[in-house]
Design a protein around this motif. Sequence first.
Motif, short mmCIF file in Angstrom:
data_model
loop_
_atom_site.label_atom_id
_atom_site.label_comp_id
_atom_site.label_asym_id
_atom_site.label_seq_id
_atom_site.Cartn_x
_atom_site.Cartn_y
_atom_site.Cartn_z
N GLY A 176 1.16 2.50 -4.50
CA GLY A 176 2.43 1.97 -4.96
C GLY A 176 2.82 0.63 -4.38
N THR A 177 2.05 0.11 -3.44
CA THR A 177 2.40 -1.18 -2.82
C THR A 177 1.59 -2.33 -3.40
OG1 THR A 177 0.75 -0.84 -1.06
CG2 THR A 177 3.00 -0.04 -0.65
N THR A 178 0.51 -2.00 -4.10
CA THR A 178 -0.36 -3.03 -4.69
C THR A 178 -0.31 -2.91 -6.20
OG1 THR A 178 -1.85 -2.82 -2.79
CG2 THR A 178 -2.69 -3.98 -4.71
N ASN A 179 0.13 -3.97 -6.88
CA ASN A 179 0.20 -3.88 -8.34
C ASN A 179 -0.62 -4.95 -9.06
OD1 ASN A 179 1.83 -6.00 -7.68
ND2 ASN A 179 3.72 -5.08 -8.44
N LEU A 180 -1.46 -5.67 -8.30
CA LEU A 180 -2.40 -6.60 -8.94
C LEU A 180 -3.73 -6.52 -8.19
CD1 LEU A 180 -3.05 -8.67 -11.05
CD2 LEU A 180 -2.00 -10.43 -9.65
N GLU A 282 9.97 -8.79 -12.52
CA GLU A 282 10.39 -8.51 -13.90
C GLU A 282 10.14 -7.06 -14.28
OE1 GLU A 282 9.80 -10.35 -18.42
OE2 GLU A 282 8.39 -10.90 -16.83
N ASN A 283 9.06 -6.51 -13.77
CA ASN A 283 8.76 -5.10 -14.04
C ASN A 283 7.82 -4.57 -12.96
OD1 ASN A 283 8.43 -2.58 -15.10
ND2 ASN A 283 7.17 -3.22 -16.82
N LYS A 284 8.39 -3.95 -11.93
CA LYS A 284 7.59 -3.47 -10.81
C LYS A 284 6.76 -2.24 -11.14
CE LYS A 284 10.64 -5.43 -7.30
NZ LYS A 284 11.48 -5.21 -6.10
N GLY A 285 7.04 -1.65 -12.29
CA GLY A 285 6.26 -0.48 -12.70
C GLY A 285 4.99 -0.84 -13.43
N CYS A 286 4.74 -2.14 -13.61
CA CYS A 286 3.56 -2.60 -14.33
C CYS A 286 2.46 -2.95 -13.33
CB CYS A 286 3.89 -3.80 -15.20
SG CYS A 286 2.55 -4.33 -16.26
N ASN A 287 1.33 -2.23 -13.41
CA ASN A 287 0.19 -2.48 -12.54
C ASN A 287 -0.92 -3.16 -13.34
OD1 ASN A 287 0.54 -0.67 -9.78
ND2 ASN A 287 1.67 0.13 -11.53
N ILE A 288 -1.59 -4.15 -12.73
CA ILE A 288 -2.62 -4.92 -13.42
C ILE A 288 -3.94 -4.73 -12.69
CG2 ILE A 288 -3.22 -7.16 -14.40
CD1 ILE A 288 -0.44 -6.33 -15.20
N LEU A 289 -5.01 -4.46 -13.45
CA LEU A 289 -6.37 -4.38 -12.92
C LEU A 289 -7.22 -5.40 -13.67
CD1 LEU A 289 -8.55 -3.06 -11.16
CD2 LEU A 289 -8.81 -1.30 -12.93
N LEU A 290 -7.80 -6.35 -12.93
CA LEU A 290 -8.56 -7.44 -13.54
C LEU A 290 -10.04 -7.36 -13.15
CD1 LEU A 290 -6.15 -10.33 -12.41
CD2 LEU A 290 -6.05 -9.07 -14.57
N THR A 291 -10.92 -7.81 -14.03
CA THR A 291 -12.32 -7.97 -13.67
C THR A 291 -12.74 -9.41 -13.95
OG1 THR A 291 -13.43 -7.50 -15.79
CG2 THR A 291 -12.73 -5.60 -14.48
N ASP A 303 -3.87 -14.60 -8.25
CA ASP A 303 -3.11 -14.08 -7.09
C ASP A 303 -3.24 -12.57 -6.93
OD1 ASP A 303 -2.09 -16.64 -6.44
OD2 ASP A 303 -0.52 -16.42 -7.95
N ALA A 304 -4.45 -12.07 -7.11
CA ALA A 304 -4.70 -10.64 -6.92
C ALA A 304 -4.47 -10.27 -5.46
CB ALA A 304 -6.12 -10.28 -7.34
N GLN A 305 -3.79 -9.17 -5.22
CA GLN A 305 -3.44 -8.76 -3.85
C GLN A 305 -4.60 -8.09 -3.14
OE1 GLN A 305 -0.33 -6.57 -5.79
NE2 GLN A 305 1.25 -7.54 -4.53
N LYS A 306 -5.43 -7.39 -3.90
CA LYS A 306 -6.63 -6.77 -3.35
C LYS A 306 -7.78 -7.02 -4.30
CE LYS A 306 -4.72 -2.97 -0.58
NZ LYS A 306 -4.71 -1.50 -0.35
#
Length: 326
Positions: A176-180, A282-291, A303-306
């Motif tokens: 819940g602390t990482t959303n990107l 804007e929307n903290k409930g939105c999680n993003i996973l990128l490749t 700006d991916a957090q992890k």
Amino acid sequence: MKAIATGAAANLSSEAAKVIFQEISRHMRHVIIYRKNVEKFEKKMKMLLAKRESVQKDIEAAERNLKKIKPDVELWCRNVDKLFEDEVKVVKDIQDKAKSKGFIGLCLNIKSRYRLSRKVKEFVAAVNELLQQGEFNSVSCPAPPADIVVATPKDFEAFESRAKVFKDIMEALKDGTTNLIGVYGMAGVGKTTLVKEVYRQAKEDKLFDSVIMAVVNQTPDLQKIQDQLADLLGLKLEEKSVEARAGRLRERLKKEKKVLVILDDIWKKLDLNDVGIPFGDENKGCNILLTSRDLNVLRNEMDAQKNFAISVLEDKEAWDLFKKMA
């Protein structure tokens, strides 16, 4: 005084006789007009049968288009079928008795006609109610959102090197602390297969209200990306401009308390706002996973957090895969 009492008694007797006469007349009316009631009942039943068949054709047409039938339509169909199955049989039994001939069966005949007349009158009211309830604007709901083809647990190669990355990504999504989050590695190492397994597991574990995925590619087509995400949400984007479509997609995603958006194969910076993906405050409930193939794209431009690396298979893993495929 006696005359007054006698007069009152006579009035009471007269009133009682009047009530009794009215009651008898009411019951006799059922016997006299029973045939009319039966004919009305049969006419209404034909109308209900035609309506039931019409609704059934609409249901079959909707099911061919993979649409979901509305609960009130299903309930109405069950109620109609029950009426035909149970109540019509009752009427037929009484009707057979009402048709009996002969002096011995005369009392039975009158009694059966009376029962039949009252019964069909009740049924006509029930049929009228069902006919009124059967006026549906539509028998179906919109088709459920489409889904992407994902790897099954059996198809997902749980190599030790991949299993650890998969586990770390799932933990990052849960904390819940990482959303990107970013996943990177050279072409062909299995990034897409891995995030599809994340997609499958996240849906199975119900970590999010919605899980959606789109492929970005080297030359991003924003409209195509929007369509992929909207399809998985069951949203139809009718706007022509990319900006208007982004606004609609953004509002739809904000309705989800928790949503995971997977964007596969990013080559350069992609403005999430241009796509219509609400993010951050804007929307903290939105999680993003990128490749991506490039860590710099994920870390510096998105700006991916992890970020988690997927390397080529180790020698033993590669040999085991070769033997399995061979």
